[in-house]
Design a protein around this motif. Structure first.
Motif, short mmCIF file in Angstrom:
data_model
loop_
_atom_site.label_atom_id
_atom_site.label_comp_id
_atom_site.label_asym_id
_atom_site.label_seq_id
_atom_site.Cartn_x
_atom_site.Cartn_y
_atom_site.Cartn_z
N ARG A 177 -30.54 -83.26 48.64
CA ARG A 177 -29.88 -81.99 48.96
C ARG A 177 -30.73 -81.21 49.97
NH1 ARG A 177 -29.30 -77.77 44.14
NH2 ARG A 177 -31.53 -77.61 44.57
N ALA A 178 -32.05 -81.21 49.75
CA ALA A 178 -32.96 -80.48 50.64
C ALA A 178 -32.96 -81.10 52.05
CB ALA A 178 -34.37 -80.47 50.06
N ILE A 179 -32.97 -82.44 52.10
CA ILE A 179 -32.94 -83.12 53.41
C ILE A 179 -31.61 -82.82 54.11
CG2 ILE A 179 -33.04 -85.35 54.61
CD1 ILE A 179 -34.79 -86.40 52.28
N ALA A 180 -30.51 -82.89 53.34
CA ALA A 180 -29.18 -82.64 53.91
C ALA A 180 -29.06 -81.23 54.47
CB ALA A 180 -28.11 -82.89 52.85
N LEU A 181 -29.59 -80.25 53.73
CA LEU A 181 -29.53 -78.86 54.19
C LEU A 181 -30.23 -78.68 55.53
CD1 LEU A 181 -30.12 -76.83 50.90
CD2 LEU A 181 -28.16 -76.60 52.44
N LYS A 182 -31.38 -79.32 55.67
CA LYS A 182 -32.15 -79.14 56.91
C LYS A 182 -31.58 -79.97 58.06
CE LYS A 182 -36.79 -78.77 58.72
NZ LYS A 182 -38.23 -78.83 58.46
N GLU A 183 -31.07 -81.17 57.76
CA GLU A 183 -30.63 -82.09 58.82
C GLU A 183 -29.15 -81.93 59.17
OE1 GLU A 183 -32.67 -83.71 60.55
OE2 GLU A 183 -34.47 -83.80 59.32
N GLY A 184 -28.37 -81.34 58.25
CA GLY A 184 -26.98 -81.05 58.59
C GLY A 184 -25.94 -82.04 58.12
N PHE A 185 -26.35 -83.02 57.26
CA PHE A 185 -25.32 -83.91 56.69
C PHE A 185 -24.89 -83.41 55.32
CE2 PHE A 185 -29.42 -85.95 55.63
CZ PHE A 185 -29.28 -86.22 54.27
N HIS A 186 -23.96 -84.10 54.68
CA HIS A 186 -23.42 -83.66 53.39
C HIS A 186 -24.16 -84.35 52.24
CE1 HIS A 186 -19.85 -81.80 55.22
NE2 HIS A 186 -19.89 -82.81 56.07
N PHE A 187 -24.36 -83.60 51.18
CA PHE A 187 -24.91 -84.18 49.95
C PHE A 187 -23.97 -83.85 48.80
CE2 PHE A 187 -27.16 -83.14 45.98
CZ PHE A 187 -27.55 -84.42 45.62
N GLU A 188 -23.70 -84.82 47.95
CA GLU A 188 -22.91 -84.57 46.74
C GLU A 188 -23.61 -85.20 45.55
OE1 GLU A 188 -18.83 -85.73 46.76
OE2 GLU A 188 -18.35 -84.59 48.58
N GLU A 189 -23.46 -84.55 44.39
CA GLU A 189 -23.95 -85.19 43.17
C GLU A 189 -22.78 -85.59 42.30
OE1 GLU A 189 -26.73 -82.47 41.37
OE2 GLU A 189 -25.14 -81.39 40.34
N THR A 190 -23.01 -86.62 41.50
CA THR A 190 -21.97 -87.13 40.61
C THR A 190 -22.54 -87.18 39.19
OG1 THR A 190 -22.63 -89.46 40.63
CG2 THR A 190 -21.24 -88.70 42.48
N LEU A 191 -21.70 -87.56 38.26
CA LEU A 191 -22.20 -87.82 36.91
C LEU A 191 -23.15 -89.01 36.94
CD1 LEU A 191 -19.06 -87.36 34.63
CD2 LEU A 191 -20.89 -85.74 35.08
N THR A 192 -23.88 -89.19 35.84
CA THR A 192 -24.89 -90.25 35.76
C THR A 192 -24.22 -91.62 35.76
OG1 THR A 192 -26.11 -88.74 34.35
CG2 THR A 192 -26.91 -90.98 34.45
N GLY A 193 -24.76 -92.53 36.56
CA GLY A 193 -24.26 -93.90 36.59
C GLY A 193 -23.59 -94.23 37.91
N PHE A 194 -23.75 -95.49 38.30
CA PHE A 194 -23.25 -95.89 39.62
C PHE A 194 -21.75 -96.07 39.68
CE2 PHE A 194 -27.38 -96.14 41.39
CZ PHE A 194 -27.15 -96.08 42.76
N LYS A 195 -21.08 -96.12 38.53
CA LYS A 195 -19.60 -96.18 38.62
C LYS A 195 -19.08 -94.90 39.28
CE LYS A 195 -18.25 -94.27 34.13
NZ LYS A 195 -17.52 -94.45 32.90
N TRP A 196 -19.77 -93.78 39.02
CA TRP A 196 -19.36 -92.51 39.61
C TRP A 196 -19.72 -92.46 41.09
CZ3 TRP A 196 -16.15 -89.81 36.69
CH2 TRP A 196 -16.22 -89.96 35.31
N MET A 197 -20.95 -92.88 41.40
CA MET A 197 -21.38 -92.84 42.81
C MET A 197 -20.62 -93.86 43.66
SD MET A 197 -25.45 -92.04 42.73
CE MET A 197 -25.81 -92.75 41.14
N GLY A 198 -20.42 -95.06 43.09
CA GLY A 198 -19.69 -96.10 43.84
C GLY A 198 -18.25 -95.67 44.12
N ASN A 199 -17.59 -95.10 43.10
CA ASN A 199 -16.20 -94.66 43.29
C ASN A 199 -16.11 -93.51 44.29
OD1 ASN A 199 -14.73 -96.45 41.68
ND2 ASN A 199 -15.30 -95.37 39.82
N ARG A 200 -17.07 -92.57 44.21
CA ARG A 200 -17.05 -91.45 45.16
C ARG A 200 -17.32 -91.96 46.58
NH1 ARG A 200 -14.53 -87.65 47.18
NH2 ARG A 200 -15.71 -85.96 48.12
N ALA A 201 -18.24 -92.90 46.71
CA ALA A 201 -18.53 -93.49 48.02
C ALA A 201 -17.27 -94.14 48.60
CB ALA A 201 -19.66 -94.51 47.90
#
Length: 368
Positions: A146-170
């Protein structure tokens, strides 16, 4: 690739009696890197895991004893360790003192996030492209992305724990034409490329090796680069642990106590001397930071999970484990760039964790 071909850096790899050996060797070859030294006693699958007490590199140095011995023998500075099914990665680096530093999942997440974004930036000169770039992490992982995204200008999102959440969001984001560069969770899981929308220890191992090879050309170690990342984007100090509790009633009572702390439906305003500035409860769907006080992330009544944000930049999440009789906590102190008094930050986080254990877990009262 020229850097990869010419690097003098040597690597040791262990698959901890699992399936990673052949695939990591092939990945190094595909990247034009010299093959890593494989720990011979651990390179072939063996369901008995005879050389380790517990075959998870998340456990740290105990699992890596044979790797360190081989690295000393062959003059390797970096150890790469996959878990038996090769979807996680631990990395250790020999320090000037001769000691080995095993990077935490959050530290390696910071390094890989920095490296993957740096590579993307070098290949994309178009200033507009960054608006379609995303990185993800689970809600109990470090907020460094989140800190890198804020400074560099890309998007950051958080999901629930586990890669099923991150994989589906991706997948959702990619279907909308977005670029998802990286996702990680603190339990040493990394998704370093969109070819596999899941954690993958093989691609993470070879990308970590490429990063280390590049840094070596600048006379930098991984440890030095990690400090540089924190210097630029702000130090993120983390601490996680758990209490064991076999009684579901006590667990429910503990969380209900937090929801009715100073009367019905009131969450704590302080944890010891630390002022609570926000509460998100993903069991009930409450989030004090949202205008309608409704949480954005999915909620689940069948599991307990409350996140407290503190006025000093601290964050602490308490949650039940889905598979073990544990109440886990994950804490982090996020400092703004420029605050480099690490020892003071560690001391402050230790005090916050002690207060969390004493006031919110109440181990004596709850027999934890």
């Amino acid at each position: 690739r020229n850097i990869n071909k010419e690097t003098k850096l040597k690597f040791v790899h262990t698959s901890v009696h699992g399936v990673g050996h052949k695939f990591v060797q092939l990945a190094f070859k595909a990247f034009d890197l010299s093959p890593p030294f494989a720990v011979p006693e651990q390179k072939d699958p063996d369901p008995e895991f005879p050389t380790v007490k517990y075959p998870n590199p998340e456990e740290g140095k105990g699992v890596l004893t044979l790797s360190f011995a081989l690295a000393e023998k062959d003059g390797a500075k970096i150890v790469l360790a996959n878990d038996p099914d090769a979807d996680r990665l631990a990395v250790a680096e020999k320090q000037e003192s001769g000691e080995w530093k095993v990077f935490s999942g959050n530290e390696l997440g910071a390094l890989l996030g920095w490296w993957i974004f740096t590579c993307w930036k070098n290949q994309n000169q178009d200033a507009c492209a960054i608006k379609d770039v995303y990185m993800l992490s689970s809600t109990v992982s470090s907020k460094i992305l989140r800190a890198i995204a804020l400074k560099e200008g890309f998007h950051f999102e958080e999901t629930l724990t586990g890669f099923k959440w991150m994989g589906n969001r991706a997948k959702q984001l990619m279907d909308q034409g977005k670029a998802v560069l990286f996702a990680f969770e603190e339990a040493i899981g990394y998704m370093c490329c969109p070819a596999v929308l899941d954690k993958d220890g093989v691609s993470a191992a070879v990308i970590a090796a490429e990063m280390a090879s590049y840094l070596a050309t600048k006379n930098l170690s991984l440890t030095q680069q990690l400090k540089a990342v924190y210097d630029e984007y702000g130090f993120h100090i983390t601490k996680a642990s758990y209490f064991i509790c076999h009684d579901p009633k006590i667990i429910e009572q503990l969380f209900e106590n937090l929801r009715n702390y100073e009367g019905k439906n009131t969450y704590p305003k302080f944890c010891g001397r630390f002022k609570v500035s926000g509460v998100r409860d993903l069991t009930t769907g409450y989030d004090s930071s949202q205008p309608d006080q409704k949480a954005i992330l999915p909620t689940s009544k069948s599991s307990q999970m409350i996140t407290f944000t503190f006025a000093n930049g601290g964050v602490a999440t308490m949650r039940t484990s889905g598979t073990e009789p544990k109440i886990k906590y994950y804490s982090e102190l996020c400092a703004p760039p420029g605050n480099s008094d690490v020892e003071q930050l560690k001391k402050e986080l230790d005090e916050l964790v002690n207060a969390l254990e004493k006031h919110f877990f109440q181990p004596e009262k709850n027999n934890l």
